[in-house]
Scaffold this motif. Structure first.
Motif, mmCIF file in Angstrom:
data_model
loop_
_atom_site.group_PDB
_atom_site.id
_atom_site.type_symbol
_atom_site.label_atom_id
_atom_site.label_comp_id
_atom_site.label_asym_id
_atom_site.label_seq_id
_atom_site.Cartn_x
_atom_site.Cartn_y
_atom_site.Cartn_z
ATOM 1 N N VAL A 65 32.124 20.932 9.423
ATOM 2 C CA VAL A 65 31.529 19.990 8.919
ATOM 3 C C VAL A 65 30.625 19.853 9.715
ATOM 4 O O VAL A 65 29.378 19.286 9.053
ATOM 5 N N ALA A 66 30.394 20.351 11.106
ATOM 6 C CA ALA A 66 29.434 19.639 12.438
ATOM 7 C C ALA A 66 28.191 21.060 11.691
ATOM 8 O O ALA A 66 27.138 20.744 11.736
ATOM 9 N N THR A 67 28.465 22.065 11.971
ATOM 10 C CA THR A 67 27.519 23.130 10.428
ATOM 11 C C THR A 67 26.818 22.709 9.617
ATOM 12 O O THR A 67 25.575 22.389 9.431
ATOM 13 N N TRP A 68 27.394 22.531 8.832
ATOM 14 C CA TRP A 68 27.240 21.734 7.376
ATOM 15 C C TRP A 68 26.359 20.843 6.793
ATOM 16 O O TRP A 68 25.633 20.642 6.605
ATOM 17 N N GLY A 69 26.957 20.230 8.406
ATOM 18 C CA GLY A 69 26.312 18.667 7.794
ATOM 19 C C GLY A 69 24.773 18.402 8.418
ATOM 20 O O GLY A 69 23.950 17.968 8.039
ATOM 21 N N ALA A 70 24.959 19.501 9.946
ATOM 22 C CA ALA A 70 23.145 19.705 10.859
ATOM 23 C C ALA A 70 22.025 20.594 9.619
ATOM 24 O O ALA A 70 21.304 19.756 9.932
ATOM 25 N N ILE A 71 22.602 20.951 8.846
ATOM 26 C CA ILE A 71 22.446 21.977 7.939
ATOM 27 C C ILE A 71 21.683 20.983 6.698
ATOM 28 O O ILE A 71 20.363 20.659 6.629
ATOM 29 N N LEU A 72 22.480 20.566 5.943
ATOM 30 C CA LEU A 72 21.740 19.719 4.923
ATOM 31 C C LEU A 72 21.194 18.357 5.185
ATOM 32 O O LEU A 72 21.195 17.680 4.467
ATOM 33 N N PHE A 73 22.239 17.454 6.405
ATOM 34 C CA PHE A 73 20.989 16.509 7.297
ATOM 35 C C PHE A 73 20.815 16.133 8.356
ATOM 36 O O PHE A 73 21.987 15.542 9.095
ATOM 37 N N PRO A 74 19.850 16.781 8.558
ATOM 38 C CA PRO A 74 19.422 17.252 10.187
ATOM 39 C C PRO A 74 19.097 15.901 11.042
ATOM 40 O O PRO A 74 19.332 15.853 12.226
ATOM 41 N N GLY A 75 19.158 14.944 10.500
ATOM 42 C CA GLY A 75 18.947 13.481 11.133
ATOM 43 C C GLY A 75 20.742 12.915 11.362
ATOM 44 O O GLY A 75 19.890 12.135 12.621
ATOM 45 N N TYR A 76 21.048 13.227 10.844
ATOM 46 C CA TYR A 76 22.428 12.727 11.334
ATOM 47 C C TYR A 76 22.658 13.921 11.808
ATOM 48 O O TYR A 76 24.533 13.836 12.120
ATOM 49 N N ALA A 77 22.480 14.549 12.463
ATOM 50 C CA ALA A 77 23.010 15.800 13.490
ATOM 51 C C ALA A 77 23.965 15.008 13.819
ATOM 52 O O ALA A 77 25.255 15.715 14.064
ATOM 53 N N TRP A 78 23.634 14.996 14.952
ATOM 54 C CA TRP A 78 24.231 13.899 15.863
ATOM 55 C C TRP A 78 25.663 13.515 15.989
ATOM 56 O O TRP A 78 26.687 13.562 16.317
ATOM 57 N N VAL A 79 25.562 13.348 14.292
ATOM 58 C CA VAL A 79 26.999 12.169 14.344
ATOM 59 C C VAL A 79 27.791 13.329 13.391
ATOM 60 O O VAL A 79 29.398 13.281 13.902
ATOM 61 N N PHE A 80 27.386 14.261 12.762
ATOM 62 C CA PHE A 80 28.430 15.275 12.347
ATOM 63 C C PHE A 80 28.952 16.523 13.177
ATOM 64 O O PHE A 80 30.184 16.495 13.649
ATOM 65 N N ILE A 81 27.897 16.167 14.995
ATOM 66 C CA ILE A 81 28.927 17.103 15.520
ATOM 67 C C ILE A 81 29.614 16.015 16.580
ATOM 68 O O ILE A 81 30.620 16.475 17.004
ATOM 69 N N GLY A 82 29.266 15.497 17.086
ATOM 70 C CA GLY A 82 29.913 13.772 18.100
ATOM 71 C C GLY A 82 30.855 14.065 16.711
ATOM 72 O O GLY A 82 32.314 13.767 17.607
#
Length: 113
Positions: A54-71
């Protein structure tokens, strides 16, 4: 999105296979906890593996929201330790499997999403 799903399936397969081979017991027996009916083993964490993807693909597909996916991924992984259903190493390795599997699939497909 298809690659995201494939990453989760591959990561989940690696995690489940590892659990049945290694058979590491959970830190505490959890009575009434649903997952012990289906998954008695601790290492590596399946939740953390999925959250690594989730963190990886969220950051790839939605880079502006990477911090949300990683968090959210780190919070979920930590919650597994806080609930005493996993050791810290279980979630670290689970996150690593999820991230590595996702990055490998991303690289193999030439970075096309």
């Amino acid at each position: 999105m298809l690659l995201w799903i494939i990453s989760m399936a591959v990561g989940g397969s690696l995690t489940t296979s590892s659990k049945f081979i290694l058979r590491r017991q959970r830190p505490q027996e959890q009575h009434g906890f649903y997952s012990v009916k289906y998954d008695r083993h601790s290492f590596p964490s399946g939740h953390a593996t999925r959250m690594g993807a989730v963190a990886t693909w969220g950051a790839i597909l939605f880079p502006g929201y990477a911090w949300v996916f990683i968090g959210v991924s780190l919070w979920t992984a930590w919650s597994r330790v806080a609930l005493s259903v996993h050791y810290l190493l279980d979630v670290v390795i689970g996150l690593t499997i999820g991230v590595a599997t996702s990055l490998l699939i991303f690289a193999v497909t030439g970075g096309r999403v």
